[in-house]
Design a protein around this motif. Structure first.
Motif, PDB file in Angstrom:
ATOM      1  N   ASP A  29       3.702   0.172   3.308  1.00  0.00           N
ATOM      2  CA  ASP A  29       3.946   0.240   1.869  1.00  0.00           C
ATOM      3  C   ASP A  29       3.403   1.533   1.285  1.00  0.00           C
ATOM      4  O   ASP A  29       4.015   2.128   0.391  1.00  0.00           O
ATOM      5  CB  ASP A  29       3.278  -0.958   1.177  1.00  0.00           C
ATOM      6  CG  ASP A  29       3.422  -0.905  -0.329  1.00  0.00           C
ATOM      7  OD1 ASP A  29       4.558  -1.059  -0.831  1.00  0.00           O
ATOM      8  OD2 ASP A  29       2.401  -0.677  -1.012  1.00  0.00           O
ATOM      9  N   ASP A  30       2.268   1.997   1.808  1.00  0.00           N
ATOM     10  CA  ASP A  30       1.650   3.211   1.281  1.00  0.00           C
ATOM     11  C   ASP A  30       2.526   4.436   1.516  1.00  0.00           C
ATOM     12  O   ASP A  30       2.501   5.381   0.727  1.00  0.00           O
ATOM     13  CB  ASP A  30       0.272   3.406   1.931  1.00  0.00           C
ATOM     14  CG  ASP A  30      -0.531   4.498   1.265  1.00  0.00           C
ATOM     15  OD1 ASP A  30      -0.760   4.401   0.040  1.00  0.00           O
ATOM     16  OD2 ASP A  30      -0.928   5.442   1.955  1.00  0.00           O
ATOM     17  N   GLN A  31       3.294   4.423   2.604  1.00  0.00           N
ATOM     18  CA  GLN A  31       4.161   5.547   2.936  1.00  0.00           C
ATOM     19  C   GLN A  31       5.564   5.408   2.336  1.00  0.00           C
ATOM     20  O   GLN A  31       6.382   6.311   2.474  1.00  0.00           O
ATOM     21  CB  GLN A  31       4.261   5.677   4.460  1.00  0.00           C
ATOM     22  CG  GLN A  31       2.930   5.982   5.130  1.00  0.00           C
ATOM     23  CD  GLN A  31       2.971   5.864   6.640  1.00  0.00           C
ATOM     24  OE1 GLN A  31       4.033   5.598   7.206  1.00  0.00           O
ATOM     25  NE2 GLN A  31       1.837   6.052   7.295  1.00  0.00           N
ATOM     26  N   SER A  32       5.803   4.274   1.688  1.00  0.00           N
ATOM     27  CA  SER A  32       7.127   4.034   1.108  1.00  0.00           C
ATOM     28  C   SER A  32       7.280   4.781  -0.212  1.00  0.00           C
ATOM     29  O   SER A  32       6.308   5.019  -0.941  1.00  0.00           O
ATOM     30  CB  SER A  32       7.328   2.530   0.890  1.00  0.00           C
ATOM     31  OG  SER A  32       8.496   2.283   0.146  1.00  0.00           O
ATOM     32  N   SER A  33       8.507   5.143  -0.508  1.00  0.00           N
ATOM     33  CA  SER A  33       8.788   5.831  -1.778  1.00  0.00           C
ATOM     34  C   SER A  33       8.635   4.902  -2.969  1.00  0.00           C
ATOM     35  O   SER A  33       8.502   5.359  -4.102  1.00  0.00           O
ATOM     36  CB  SER A  33      10.210   6.417  -1.753  1.00  0.00           C
ATOM     37  OG  SER A  33      11.169   5.381  -1.550  1.00  0.00           O
ATOM     38  N   THR A  34       8.646   3.601  -2.721  1.00  0.00           N
ATOM     39  CA  THR A  34       8.487   2.611  -3.798  1.00  0.00           C
ATOM     40  C   THR A  34       7.104   1.985  -3.758  1.00  0.00           C
ATOM     41  O   THR A  34       6.917   0.855  -4.206  1.00  0.00           O
ATOM     42  CB  THR A  34       9.570   1.519  -3.680  1.00  0.00           C
ATOM     43  OG1 THR A  34       9.475   0.899  -2.375  1.00  0.00           O
ATOM     44  CG2 THR A  34      10.948   2.108  -3.865  1.00  0.00           C
ATOM     45  N   SER A  35       6.141   2.685  -3.192  1.00  0.00           N
ATOM     46  CA  SER A  35       4.782   2.155  -3.080  1.00  0.00           C
ATOM     47  C   SER A  35       4.238   1.781  -4.450  1.00  0.00           C
ATOM     48  O   SER A  35       4.385   2.517  -5.422  1.00  0.00           O
ATOM     49  CB  SER A  35       3.869   3.195  -2.432  1.00  0.00           C
ATOM     50  OG  SER A  35       2.539   2.729  -2.354  1.00  0.00           O
ATOM     51  N   GLY A  36       3.588   0.635  -4.506  1.00  0.00           N
ATOM     52  CA  GLY A  36       3.035   0.155  -5.763  1.00  0.00           C
ATOM     53  C   GLY A  36       3.923  -0.837  -6.478  1.00  0.00           C
ATOM     54  O   GLY A  36       3.478  -1.499  -7.422  1.00  0.00           O
ATOM     55  N   THR A  37       5.175  -0.941  -6.042  1.00  0.00           N
ATOM     56  CA  THR A  37       6.104  -1.887  -6.685  1.00  0.00           C
ATOM     57  C   THR A  37       6.553  -2.982  -5.728  1.00  0.00           C
ATOM     58  O   THR A  37       7.221  -3.919  -6.145  1.00  0.00           O
ATOM     59  CB  THR A  37       7.350  -1.145  -7.212  1.00  0.00           C
ATOM     60  OG1 THR A  37       8.048  -0.538  -6.108  1.00  0.00           O
ATOM     61  CG2 THR A  37       6.948  -0.074  -8.212  1.00  0.00           C
ATOM     62  N   ASN A  38       6.192  -2.873  -4.450  1.00  0.00           N
ATOM     63  CA  ASN A  38       6.625  -3.858  -3.459  1.00  0.00           C
ATOM     64  C   ASN A  38       5.638  -5.015  -3.374  1.00  0.00           C
ATOM     65  O   ASN A  38       4.430  -4.850  -3.577  1.00  0.00           O
ATOM     66  CB  ASN A  38       6.744  -3.205  -2.073  1.00  0.00           C
ATOM     67  CG  ASN A  38       7.701  -2.027  -2.058  1.00  0.00           C
ATOM     68  OD1 ASN A  38       8.740  -2.058  -2.720  1.00  0.00           O
ATOM     69  ND2 ASN A  38       7.352  -0.981  -1.318  1.00  0.00           N
ATOM     70  N   TRP A  39       6.174  -6.195  -3.055  1.00  0.00           N
ATOM     71  CA  TRP A  39       5.317  -7.355  -2.802  1.00  0.00           C
ATOM     72  C   TRP A  39       4.692  -7.241  -1.416  1.00  0.00           C
ATOM     73  O   TRP A  39       3.488  -7.328  -1.262  1.00  0.00           O
ATOM     74  CB  TRP A  39       6.121  -8.639  -2.932  1.00  0.00           C
ATOM     75  CG  TRP A  39       5.517  -9.825  -2.215  1.00  0.00           C
ATOM     76  CD1 TRP A  39       5.940 -10.418  -1.074  1.00  0.00           C
ATOM     77  CD2 TRP A  39       4.347 -10.555  -2.615  1.00  0.00           C
ATOM     78  NE1 TRP A  39       5.123 -11.453  -0.717  1.00  0.00           N
ATOM     79  CE2 TRP A  39       4.130 -11.573  -1.648  1.00  0.00           C
ATOM     80  CE3 TRP A  39       3.448 -10.450  -3.686  1.00  0.00           C
ATOM     81  CZ2 TRP A  39       3.070 -12.469  -1.722  1.00  0.00           C
ATOM     82  CZ3 TRP A  39       2.385 -11.355  -3.755  1.00  0.00           C
ATOM     83  CH2 TRP A  39       2.210 -12.350  -2.789  1.00  0.00           C
ATOM     84  N   TYR A  40       5.525  -7.002  -0.400  1.00  0.00           N
ATOM     85  CA  TYR A  40       5.036  -6.896   0.972  1.00  0.00           C
ATOM     86  C   TYR A  40       4.186  -5.634   1.128  1.00  0.00           C
ATOM     87  O   TYR A  40       4.639  -4.519   0.879  1.00  0.00           O
ATOM     88  CB  TYR A  40       6.210  -6.848   1.955  1.00  0.00           C
ATOM     89  CG  TYR A  40       5.810  -6.750   3.405  1.00  0.00           C
ATOM     90  CD1 TYR A  40       5.330  -7.861   4.088  1.00  0.00           C
ATOM     91  CD2 TYR A  40       5.893  -5.544   4.089  1.00  0.00           C
ATOM     92  CE1 TYR A  40       4.958  -7.770   5.415  1.00  0.00           C
ATOM     93  CE2 TYR A  40       5.525  -5.440   5.412  1.00  0.00           C
ATOM     94  CZ  TYR A  40       5.058  -6.560   6.078  1.00  0.00           C
ATOM     95  OH  TYR A  40       4.680  -6.461   7.394  1.00  0.00           O
ATOM     96  N   GLY A  41       2.945  -5.835   1.520  1.00  0.00           N
ATOM     97  CA  GLY A  41       2.034  -4.712   1.677  1.00  0.00           C
ATOM     98  C   GLY A  41       1.321  -4.296   0.403  1.00  0.00           C
ATOM     99  O   GLY A  41       0.513  -3.371   0.431  1.00  0.00           O
ATOM    100  N   GLY A  42       1.611  -4.973  -0.720  1.00  0.00           N
ATOM    101  CA  GLY A  42       0.972  -4.639  -1.982  1.00  0.00           C
ATOM    102  C   GLY A  42      -0.351  -5.367  -2.170  1.00  0.00           C
ATOM    103  O   GLY A  42      -0.794  -6.152  -1.330  1.00  0.00           O
TER     104      GLY A  42
END
Length: 573
Positions: A357-370
């Motif tokens: 999630d930290d490396q995702s472009s949508t980090s901070g908005t995802n449930w999985y890994g948030g």
């Protein structure tokens, strides 16, 4: 409008935010409270508010040790609630620096080049992240005035916070202390050791978190607390009574044990935040006695003063939030906090999801890994741990660590939970959330984690200490045996040499007709006129290997041979 008025009336009658305070540093008097709104009931001296004795450390907490090293920072701490002896207040302070030359108006007390002040908010609820978000902006605005006598902006901040953070009874808005507190950062910083810290909290030991800057330190402690359901909401600001004496049986009710029920069917929150096990996001040097008191079973606190880390026997565990290291000072505690293979699977799964999630472009908005997903995983782990602890199959606790399980079952928080009814756990299958068949990858990861390596290292040292006396005895025996054997071989060599010389003098033709003799130095080609063997040092490595092999397989008979038909020699006596 009516709803807004109602909300304002509620906030005024029962405010969530009690006070907003300014703490400054005087060049001769040190840190002191310069402003407070609403005014304290203890009056003023020299236009400065008089602070009650219970809050005498507020200045050292609002301007923590090492504050002069940071241009700006924030700190979380706790203070006693003067109106309720069984409660405490959550405080958030944001402090900044400004050049004295930039001030448009300054008093005669300003003698230094840098002026530093802290704006502090006292709240009934531990809304650390939310309050800091608002207070940081307000502190910036206060400093932009370049005139610290303009305190009207602080009054407006006080009213704004009470209106914003104190919703009306008819509102469906629920403010969570977990808001703006990142569980992801905790996992990213500590990796597998985040689970070690989680289990450590359950053991009620003395734990010191230390680092600088202080904001990261406080956020780490609060983020760790947020992994336990209901602790921030119900335990941090409520002082539960100290634990009664421990009984010998887990199922025996100790005298004085508080069995007040909770609304949570799982028995949350667990009672590890009590008067005898306080949790302090930040602790000043003046509060060091919190760690030394004999009446304390445990204490979890953050500190920036390096003196805490150098005092012997002060804490059981030291946690460096800068490097993410965990030093277990108490040797007896190390085995209790060793992660099992199932634990490592759990920790790795959580870390992998957070990194993704930290490396995702949508980090901070995802449930999985948030953040909320991380807390849900640790909640599931805690539920599984509690369910397995009540099972008659004692082998189930081995997946959580047998040493850890035995020690945890002796703590007050477990005994309190055990003796209360929890209907929500009856239908849950008792097993570790990551229980499964052992794989080769599990063993590899377990070895690379260093735990087996450390265990082997310790065992090797202990084994070496145990075998050292035996080694000395064996060495002495070997030396004696080698001396005796050397003497016997020398005597036998002299005997054989004497016999061979005697035999050669009686049979001068036997030597010249014997085949070549193989040696490690060369090969005997001819004998001279005196009958002595002559050697040519031209043996190769292969020759030497061959000679060694011949020596091992045929013995000493290869060094000399008798001509066919020669009578057997008689050994010299």
């Amino acid at each position: 409008m009516a709803e807004a008025a109602s909300s304002g009336a509620d906030a005024a009658s029962d405010p969530l935010i009690l006070h907003i305070i300014v703490v400054g540093f005087h060049h001769t008097r040190g840190s002191e409270v310069e402003f407070c709104y609403p005014k304290l009931k203890y009056g003023e001296v020299d236009d400065k508010p008089v602070v009650p004795p219970e809050w005498q450390n507020v200045t050292a907490l609002a301007l923590p040790d090492g504050a002069h090293l940071a241009e700006e920072d924030a700190v979380y701490f706790m203070l006693p609630d003067l109106d309720h002896t069984t409660k405490q207040l959550a405080a958030v302070a944001c402090y900044r620096q400004i050049e004295a030359a930039e001030l448009e108006e300054k008093s005669g007390d300003v003698k230094r080049r840098i002026v530093q002040k802290s704006v502090c908010v006292l709240s009934r609820q531990p809304l650390f992240g939310l309050i800091q978000h608002h207070l940081q902006l307000a502190t910036h605005a206060y400093f932009r005035e370049k005139n610290f006598t303009k305190t009207q902006i602080l009054v407006e901040v006080y009213n704004h916070l009470n209106h914003t953070l104190h919703p009306s009874p008819s509102s469906s808005l629920t403010l969570s202390p977990q808001a703006c507190i990142s569980a992801k950062k905790l996992v990213l910083r500590f990796g597998r050791k985040a689970l070690v810290l989680f289990k450590l909290m359950l053991l009620e030991r003395k734990v010191l978190f230390f680092s600088h800057p202080v904001q990261q330190l406080c956020e780490t402690v609060v983020a760790l607390l947020s992994l336990f359901p209901g602790v921030l909401e119900n335990s941090l600001t409520n002082i539960h009574p100290a634990a009664p004496p421990v009984s010998s049986s887990v199922d025996e009710k100790p005298e004085g044990l508080d069995l007040s029920s909770t609304s949570d069917g799982f028995g949350f929150p667990l009672r590890f935040c009590r008067a005898d096990t306080p949790v302090l996001p930040y602790m000043s040097l003046q509060e060091m006695e919190n760690f030394k008191g004999e009446e304390l079973r445990g204490c979890v606190a953050g500190a920036t003063n390096a003196l805490f880390t150098h005092l012997p026997n002060l804490v059981d565990v030291k946690v460096d939030t800068d490097s993410g290291s965990v030093e277990i000072v108490d040797p007896a505690l190390r085995g209790h906090l060793t992660l099992t293979i199932a634990d490592e699977r759990f920790a790795d799964q959580v870390l992998s999801a957070v990194q993704e999630d930290d490396q995702s472009s949508t980090s901070g908005t995802n449930w999985y890994g948030g953040d909320d997903w991380v807390r849900q995983q640790f909640r599931q782990y805690l539920v599984s741990l509690l369910v397995c602890s009540r099972s008659k199959d004692t082998k189930l606790m081995a997946d959580f660590g047998s040493n850890f399980s035995r020690t945890w079952k002796e703590t007050y928080n477990y005994r309190h939970w055990r003796l209360c009814a929890h209907p929500a756990v009856t239908d849950i299958e008792p097993k570790h959330p990551c229980k499964g068949q052992l794989q080769l990858a599990d063993l590899r990861d377990h070895v690379t984690s260093g735990q087996i390596r450390q265990s082997f290292s310790n065992s090797k040292v202990r084994l070496g200490e145990a075998l050292n006396p035996l080694g000395q005895k064996l060495g002495a025996a070997a030396t004696s045996t080698r001396t005796e054997l050397g003497g016997a071989i020398s005597s036998a060599s002299s005997t054989v040499g004497g016999w061979f010389s005697s035999w050669r003098s009686k049979n001068p033709d036997a030597v010249t007709s014997s085949p070549s003799v193989s040696t490690r130095k060369g090969r005997a080609k001819n004998s001279d006129s005196s009958g002595r063997l002559s050697f040519t040092d031209t043996a190769t490595a292969d020759d030497e290997d061959e000679d060694d092999f011949e020596l091992m397989t045929h013995g000493k008979s290869r060094f000399f041979s008798l001509p066919p038909g020669s009578p057997p020699p008689e050994l010299a006596s």
